[in-house]
Scaffold this active site. Structure first.
Site, mmCIF file in Angstrom:
data_model
loop_
_atom_site.group_PDB
_atom_site.id
_atom_site.type_symbol
_atom_site.label_atom_id
_atom_site.label_comp_id
_atom_site.label_asym_id
_atom_site.label_seq_id
_atom_site.Cartn_x
_atom_site.Cartn_y
_atom_site.Cartn_z
ATOM 1 N N ASP A 19 -1.687 -0.683 5.065
ATOM 2 C CA ASP A 19 -2.526 -0.291 3.721
ATOM 3 C C ASP A 19 -3.941 0.361 4.435
ATOM 4 O O ASP A 19 -4.274 -0.213 5.179
ATOM 5 C CB ASP A 19 -2.625 -1.373 2.595
ATOM 6 C CG ASP A 19 -3.244 -0.475 1.700
ATOM 7 O OD1 ASP A 19 -3.432 0.700 1.695
ATOM 8 O OD2 ASP A 19 -3.499 -1.047 0.461
ATOM 9 N N ASN A 67 5.550 4.607 -4.416
ATOM 10 C CA ASN A 67 5.064 5.787 -3.627
ATOM 11 C C ASN A 67 5.325 7.210 -4.483
ATOM 12 O O ASN A 67 4.330 8.061 -4.255
ATOM 13 C CB ASN A 67 4.718 5.771 -1.943
ATOM 14 C CG ASN A 67 4.487 4.618 -1.115
ATOM 15 O OD1 ASN A 67 4.553 4.007 -0.535
ATOM 16 N ND2 ASN A 67 3.062 4.458 -2.210
HETATM 17 C C1 FPP Z 1 -1.160 3.070 2.552
HETATM 18 O O1 FPP Z 1 -1.620 3.036 2.750
HETATM 19 C C2 FPP Z 1 -0.010 3.817 3.271
HETATM 20 C C3 FPP Z 1 1.199 4.259 2.651
HETATM 21 C C4 FPP Z 1 1.739 4.192 1.339
HETATM 22 C C5 FPP Z 1 2.377 4.670 3.620
HETATM 23 C C6 FPP Z 1 2.539 4.531 5.492
HETATM 24 C C7 FPP Z 1 2.714 5.185 6.034
HETATM 25 C C8 FPP Z 1 2.269 5.352 7.901
HETATM 26 C C9 FPP Z 1 1.957 4.098 8.381
HETATM 27 C C10 FPP Z 1 2.557 6.711 8.691
HETATM 28 C C11 FPP Z 1 4.014 6.988 8.856
HETATM 29 C C12 FPP Z 1 4.940 6.318 8.958
HETATM 30 C C13 FPP Z 1 5.689 6.292 10.005
HETATM 31 C C14 FPP Z 1 6.788 4.831 10.163
HETATM 32 C C15 FPP Z 1 6.172 7.499 10.725
HETATM 33 P P1 FPP Z 1 -3.169 4.078 0.980
HETATM 34 O O2 FPP Z 1 -2.413 5.819 1.510
HETATM 35 O O3 FPP Z 1 -1.966 4.162 0.281
HETATM 36 O O4 FPP Z 1 -4.374 4.091 1.797
HETATM 37 P P2 FPP Z 1 -5.294 4.160 0.901
HETATM 38 O O5 FPP Z 1 -5.033 2.506 -0.108
HETATM 39 O O6 FPP Z 1 -6.006 4.058 1.654
HETATM 40 O O7 FPP Z 1 -5.420 5.519 -0.148
#
Ligand code: FPP
Length: 242
Positions: A19, A67
Site C-alpha cells: 500500500d 481496484n
Molecule cells: C496500493 O497503493 C497498490 C496497489 C493497488 C497496486 C500494487 C501494485 C504494484 C506494487 C505495482 C505493480 C505490481 C507488479 C506485481 C508488477 P495505492 O495506489 O492504493 O496507494 P495509496 O493508498 O497511497 O493511494
C-alpha cells in the site's frame, strides 16, 4: 496448514499488502502511475530478498477485485506494469527456481495479461525454491464463495466439508498459511485479503510506503516476526512443555 515451529525462525510464508504507491507519488509531485512503477521496483527487490533468505512462499496483493473502481488510466498503467514485469522477470524466475502462481479471477483480466500470466505460470512451474503468488483480481470473500460453490457442484456431503477440504479448494491449496502478513503505508486493515488463511498470522504494519519498502524494511519485519511468540490458542506453559 499451520507452520507450528516458527517463533524464532524465518516465516515459511509471507503475505504483503503493498500500500501507499499513490501517496508516495503525490508527496513527490508525480503521477499515481509513477508511484506504481516505483512499487514494481520494490516488488523486484522484495522477491529477490525473500529468495536469498530462503522464504518459500511470498504472496503479493497486486490488484484487488475492488481496484476496478480506480480511474481507467491507473488500471491501464497497472496492467502494463504487470506485463512489463512478467516479460522482464520470468526468465530470471525460471533460472532462480521461483514458481509463479496467481490467486484470483484470471478470466476477468485483459487478454494480453491473461496470456502472459498463463505462459509465465507454465514456464516457471518447475520452480522448487520459492513460490511467488500474485493476488490479481482477488478478493477473499469471492475466494470463499468460489470454494463453497465447488463443494456444491461436486455434490460433497456436508459431513465431508472440513477445514482441510475447504483449504484444499482455496487458491492457497498445498501452501502453508501466511505466518506473517505485512501491510505498508500506515493502514491497519486486511482489505479482503486471505481472511481465512490469516487466522493465525502475525500482523506487521509499517508507516513506510510500499515504494520505499526495501531489504532493510523487510529484514525489520522479519526481526519483529522472530520476536513474536506464536501460541495458536495454547497457553505459554503448554508451548514451553512441548
Ligand atoms: C496500493 O497503493 C497498490 C496497489 C493497488 C497496486 C500494487 C501494485 C504494484 C506494487 C505495482 C505493480 C505490481 C507488479 C506485481 C508488477 P495505492 O495506489 O492504493 O496507494 P495509496 O493508498 O497511497 O493511494
Amino acid at each position: 496448514m499451520q507452520n507450528q515451529d516458527s517463533s524464532d525462525k524465518l516465516p515459511a510464508h509471507v503475505a504483503i499488502i503493498m500500500d501507499g504507491n499513490g501517496r508516495w507519488a503525490q508527496a513527490r509531485g508525480l503521477s499515481r502511475s509513477a508511484g506504481h512503477r516505483a512499487g514494481a521496483d520494490a516488488v523486484r527487490t522484495v522477491v529477490t530478498r525473500c529468495r536469498t533468505l530462503g522464504i518459500r512462499h511470498l504472496t503479493l496483493y497486486a490488484f484487488s477485485s475492488e481496484n476496478w473502481n480506480r480511474p481507467r488510466a491507473e488500471i491501464t498503467a497497472l496492467f502494463s506494469l504487470l506485463l512489463e514485469f512478467l516479460q522482464q522477470e520470468v526468465p530470471l524466475m525460471e533460472e532462480k527456481g521461483i514458481a509463479l502462481k496467481v490467486f484470483g479471477d484470471v478470466d476477468g483480466l485483459p487478454l494480453a495479461q491473461r496470456t502472459a500470466l498463463r505462459h509465465a505460470i507454465s514456464r516457471t512451474a518447475g520452480g522448487q525454491h520459492m513460490t511467488l503468488n500474485l493476488a490479481l483480481n482477488y478478493g477473499s470473500r469471492a475466494e470463499l464463495v468460489r470454494a463453497i460453490q465447488s463443494f456444491v457442484r461436486d455434490g460433497v456431503r456436508p459431513e465431508d466439508i472440513t477445514e482441510a477440504s475447504l483449504a484444499a479448494r482455496l487458491y492457497t491449496a498445498g501452501q502453508p498459511d501466511p505466518d506473517l502478513l505485512i501491510r505498508t503505508s500506515g493502514e491497519q486493515r486486511l482489505s479482503n485479503y486471505l481472511l481465512y488463511q490469516c487466522a493465525y498470522s502475525e500482523l506487521y504494519f509499517t508507516p513506510v510506503a510500499w515504494p520505499d519498502f526495501d531489504e532493510s524494511q523487510l529484514d525489520a519485519a522479519l526481526a519483529a516476526y522472530a520476536g513474536r511468540s506464536r501460541r495458536f490458542g495454547k497457553t505459554q506453559e503448554q508451548i514451553n512443555g512441548c
